[in-house]
Motif scaffolding. Structure first.
Motif, PDB file in Angstrom:
ATOM      1  N   TYR B  33      42.503 -60.671  81.161  1.00  0.00           N
ATOM      2  CA  TYR B  33      41.289 -60.574  80.352  1.00  0.00           C
ATOM      3  C   TYR B  33      40.448 -59.385  80.826  1.00  0.00           C
ATOM      4  O   TYR B  33      40.386 -59.097  82.020  1.00  0.00           O
ATOM      5  CB  TYR B  33      40.419 -61.823  80.516  1.00  0.00           C
ATOM      6  CG  TYR B  33      41.092 -63.149  80.262  1.00  0.00           C
ATOM      7  CD1 TYR B  33      41.837 -63.768  81.253  1.00  0.00           C
ATOM      8  CD2 TYR B  33      40.936 -63.817  79.048  1.00  0.00           C
ATOM      9  CE1 TYR B  33      42.431 -65.002  81.041  1.00  0.00           C
ATOM     10  CE2 TYR B  33      41.525 -65.058  78.829  1.00  0.00           C
ATOM     11  CZ  TYR B  33      42.264 -65.643  79.829  1.00  0.00           C
ATOM     12  OH  TYR B  33      42.846 -66.883  79.621  1.00  0.00           O
ATOM     13  N   TYR B  35      36.423 -58.506  80.668  1.00  0.00           N
ATOM     14  CA  TYR B  35      35.085 -59.010  80.367  1.00  0.00           C
ATOM     15  C   TYR B  35      34.069 -57.897  80.602  1.00  0.00           C
ATOM     16  O   TYR B  35      34.257 -57.037  81.460  1.00  0.00           O
ATOM     17  CB  TYR B  35      34.718 -60.180  81.291  1.00  0.00           C
ATOM     18  CG  TYR B  35      35.309 -61.517  80.907  1.00  0.00           C
ATOM     19  CD1 TYR B  35      36.577 -61.886  81.336  1.00  0.00           C
ATOM     20  CD2 TYR B  35      34.576 -62.421  80.143  1.00  0.00           C
ATOM     21  CE1 TYR B  35      37.107 -63.132  81.009  1.00  0.00           C
ATOM     22  CE2 TYR B  35      35.100 -63.666  79.807  1.00  0.00           C
ATOM     23  CZ  TYR B  35      36.371 -64.007  80.240  1.00  0.00           C
ATOM     24  OH  TYR B  35      36.883 -65.242  79.912  1.00  0.00           O
ATOM     25  N   GLN B  37      29.999 -57.463  81.661  1.00  0.00           N
ATOM     26  CA  GLN B  37      28.861 -58.198  82.200  1.00  0.00           C
ATOM     27  C   GLN B  37      27.656 -57.269  82.272  1.00  0.00           C
ATOM     28  O   GLN B  37      27.609 -56.370  83.117  1.00  0.00           O
ATOM     29  CB  GLN B  37      29.167 -58.787  83.579  1.00  0.00           C
ATOM     30  CG  GLN B  37      28.042 -59.644  84.133  1.00  0.00           C
ATOM     31  CD  GLN B  37      28.383 -60.287  85.455  1.00  0.00           C
ATOM     32  OE1 GLN B  37      29.230 -59.813  86.211  1.00  0.00           O
ATOM     33  NE2 GLN B  37      27.737 -61.405  85.751  1.00  0.00           N
ATOM     34  N   GLN B  41      23.216 -61.059  83.092  1.00  0.00           N
ATOM     35  CA  GLN B  41      23.834 -61.954  82.117  1.00  0.00           C
ATOM     36  C   GLN B  41      25.218 -62.399  82.581  1.00  0.00           C
ATOM     37  O   GLN B  41      25.756 -61.887  83.551  1.00  0.00           O
ATOM     38  CB  GLN B  41      23.941 -61.246  80.759  1.00  0.00           C
ATOM     39  CG  GLN B  41      22.610 -60.840  80.162  1.00  0.00           C
ATOM     40  CD  GLN B  41      22.769 -60.202  78.801  1.00  0.00           C
ATOM     41  OE1 GLN B  41      23.782 -60.367  78.130  1.00  0.00           O
ATOM     42  NE2 GLN B  41      21.735 -59.487  78.362  1.00  0.00           N
ATOM     43  N   GLY B  42      25.772 -63.376  81.871  1.00  0.00           N
ATOM     44  CA  GLY B  42      27.118 -63.827  82.166  1.00  0.00           C
ATOM     45  C   GLY B  42      28.161 -62.905  81.556  1.00  0.00           C
ATOM     46  O   GLY B  42      27.867 -62.162  80.622  1.00  0.00           O
ATOM     47  N   PRO B  43      29.380 -62.951  82.084  1.00  0.00           N
ATOM     48  CA  PRO B  43      30.453 -62.125  81.513  1.00  0.00           C
ATOM     49  C   PRO B  43      30.759 -62.524  80.072  1.00  0.00           C
ATOM     50  O   PRO B  43      30.713 -63.706  79.726  1.00  0.00           O
ATOM     51  CB  PRO B  43      31.650 -62.428  82.425  1.00  0.00           C
ATOM     52  CG  PRO B  43      31.051 -62.946  83.691  1.00  0.00           C
ATOM     53  CD  PRO B  43      29.830 -63.686  83.279  1.00  0.00           C
ATOM     54  N   LEU B  45      33.694 -61.981  76.978  1.00  0.00           N
ATOM     55  CA  LEU B  45      35.069 -61.575  76.740  1.00  0.00           C
ATOM     56  C   LEU B  45      35.149 -60.391  75.785  1.00  0.00           C
ATOM     57  O   LEU B  45      34.507 -60.368  74.737  1.00  0.00           O
ATOM     58  CB  LEU B  45      35.865 -62.738  76.158  1.00  0.00           C
ATOM     59  CG  LEU B  45      37.331 -62.447  75.829  1.00  0.00           C
ATOM     60  CD1 LEU B  45      38.129 -62.243  77.118  1.00  0.00           C
ATOM     61  CD2 LEU B  45      37.927 -63.576  75.001  1.00  0.00           C
ATOM     62  N   MET B  89      28.888 -53.888  83.938  1.00  0.00           N
ATOM     63  CA  MET B  89      30.027 -54.084  84.827  1.00  0.00           C
ATOM     64  C   MET B  89      31.200 -54.521  83.956  1.00  0.00           C
ATOM     65  O   MET B  89      31.059 -55.439  83.134  1.00  0.00           O
ATOM     66  CB  MET B  89      29.706 -55.179  85.850  1.00  0.00           C
ATOM     67  CG  MET B  89      30.884 -55.562  86.730  1.00  0.00           C
ATOM     68  SD  MET B  89      31.104 -54.432  88.099  1.00  0.00           S
ATOM     69  CE  MET B  89      29.947 -55.172  89.259  1.00  0.00           C
ATOM     70  N   LEU B  91      34.756 -56.211  84.045  1.00  0.00           N
ATOM     71  CA  LEU B  91      35.522 -57.080  84.930  1.00  0.00           C
ATOM     72  C   LEU B  91      36.894 -57.370  84.343  1.00  0.00           C
ATOM     73  O   LEU B  91      37.017 -57.667  83.151  1.00  0.00           O
ATOM     74  CB  LEU B  91      34.793 -58.408  85.129  1.00  0.00           C
ATOM     75  CG  LEU B  91      33.473 -58.362  85.899  1.00  0.00           C
ATOM     76  CD1 LEU B  91      32.665 -59.618  85.631  1.00  0.00           C
ATOM     77  CD2 LEU B  91      33.729 -58.221  87.384  1.00  0.00           C
ATOM     78  N   PHE B 104      39.065 -63.032  89.325  1.00  0.00           N
ATOM     79  CA  PHE B 104      38.388 -61.818  88.896  1.00  0.00           C
ATOM     80  C   PHE B 104      38.553 -60.701  89.924  1.00  0.00           C
ATOM     81  O   PHE B 104      38.595 -60.949  91.139  1.00  0.00           O
ATOM     82  CB  PHE B 104      36.888 -62.068  88.725  1.00  0.00           C
ATOM     83  CG  PHE B 104      36.528 -62.743  87.434  1.00  0.00           C
ATOM     84  CD1 PHE B 104      36.551 -64.121  87.329  1.00  0.00           C
ATOM     85  CD2 PHE B 104      36.150 -61.997  86.331  1.00  0.00           C
ATOM     86  CE1 PHE B 104      36.224 -64.753  86.143  1.00  0.00           C
ATOM     87  CE2 PHE B 104      35.801 -62.619  85.132  1.00  0.00           C
ATOM     88  CZ  PHE B 104      35.843 -63.995  85.046  1.00  0.00           C
ATOM     89  N   GLY B 105      38.613 -59.471  89.431  1.00  0.00           N
ATOM     90  CA  GLY B 105      38.471 -58.317  90.297  1.00  0.00           C
ATOM     91  C   GLY B 105      36.995 -58.066  90.575  1.00  0.00           C
ATOM     92  O   GLY B 105      36.121 -58.795  90.073  1.00  0.00           O
ATOM     93  N   ASN B 106      36.706 -57.047  91.381  1.00  0.00           N
ATOM     94  CA  ASN B 106      35.313 -56.741  91.719  1.00  0.00           C
ATOM     95  C   ASN B 106      34.637 -55.818  90.709  1.00  0.00           C
ATOM     96  O   ASN B 106      33.489 -55.439  90.889  1.00  0.00           O
ATOM     97  CB  ASN B 106      35.221 -56.144  93.120  1.00  0.00           C
ATOM     98  CG  ASN B 106      35.425 -57.210  94.184  1.00  0.00           C
ATOM     99  OD1 ASN B 106      35.056 -58.368  94.005  1.00  0.00           O
ATOM    100  ND2 ASN B 106      36.057 -56.817  95.285  1.00  0.00           N
TER     101      ASN B 106
END
Lengths: 114, 113
Positions: B33, B35, B37, B41-43, B45, B89, B91, B104-106
């Motif tokens: 996936y 995402y 961000q 806020q939240g990630p 999709l 960001m 992700l 998740f990656g960073n």
């Protein structure tokens, strides 16, 4: 459309106290409810997750409470520590589409004071 | 412990330029996936892959965003042209299959000036 609503936006707790974060969802097709912890500059990391066939799940100091009829779930952090200071996200996923992509809440910034 | 690798970690680009992000999933993870961000806020999709196939790109702004996973392993997300509102960001997250945990990656922090 915000399908997962999270509150509060921010939370300050004293060391040793209980942190409580709440989420509500709208879509009854959701069947998987994880919580993620995110530190600044890092990606979210899975903390704990629950499915709607149980009302509570506990892992160490972290507990999820789930109320299917109210379409609500919450995260409880017992004996909160300064190292728990992070942003917490609830999320939900649905099985019926077969895709299982997570829908996230807006996040709660937790600060645990020493 | 195996990690999802993303690069670059930070990217600053000017409006109207092209930018690309790369993700290398944990070995054996078939589902990937992307995402986005936005700060505070939240990630959200953007796109989901199962192996090399796109499963869901309904939230991907296809006029400027594209994503590929040619060999079903690593993936690239591209924005052309970048706009100021794309600052966020990005992700990448992967899972082995079905209901296994999502890793998740960073992320890549994009700033568009």
């Amino acid at each position: 459309q915000q399908q997962v609503k999270q509150s509060p936006q921010s939370l300050i707790v004293q060391k040793g106290g209980i942190s409580i974060i709440n989420c509500a969802y709208e879509n009854t097709a959701f069947d998987y409810f994880p919580w993620y912890q995110q530190f600044p500059g890092k990606g979210p990391a899975l903390l704990i997750a629950i499915r709607p066939d149980v009302s509570e799940k506990k892992e160490g100091r972290f507990t999820i409470s789930f109320n299917k009829s109210a379409k609500q779930f919450s995260l409880h952090i017992m004996d909160s520590q300064p190292g728990d200071s992070a942003t917490y996200f609830c999320a939900a996923a649905r099985a019926d589409t077969g895709r299982r992509a997570l829908t996230f809440g807006s996040g709660t910034r937790l600060q645990v004071q020493p | 412990e195996a990690e999802v690798a993303q690069s670059p970690r930070y990217k600053i680009t000017e409006k109207s330029q092209a930018v690309a992000f790369w993700c290398d999933p944990i070995s054996g993870h078939a589902t990937l996936y992307w995402y986005r961000q936005i700060l505070g806020q939240g990630p959200e999709l953007l796109v989901q892959f199962q192996d090399e196939s796109v499963v869901d790109d309904s939230q991907l702004p296809k006029d400027r965003f594209s994503a590929e996973r040619l060999k079903g392993v690593d993936s690239t997300l591209k924005i052309q042209p970048a706009e100021l509102g794309d600052s966020a960001m990005y992700l990448c997250a992967t899972r082995e299959q079905g209901t296994s945990p999502l890793h998740f990656g960073n992320g890549t922090r994009l700033t568009v000036t």
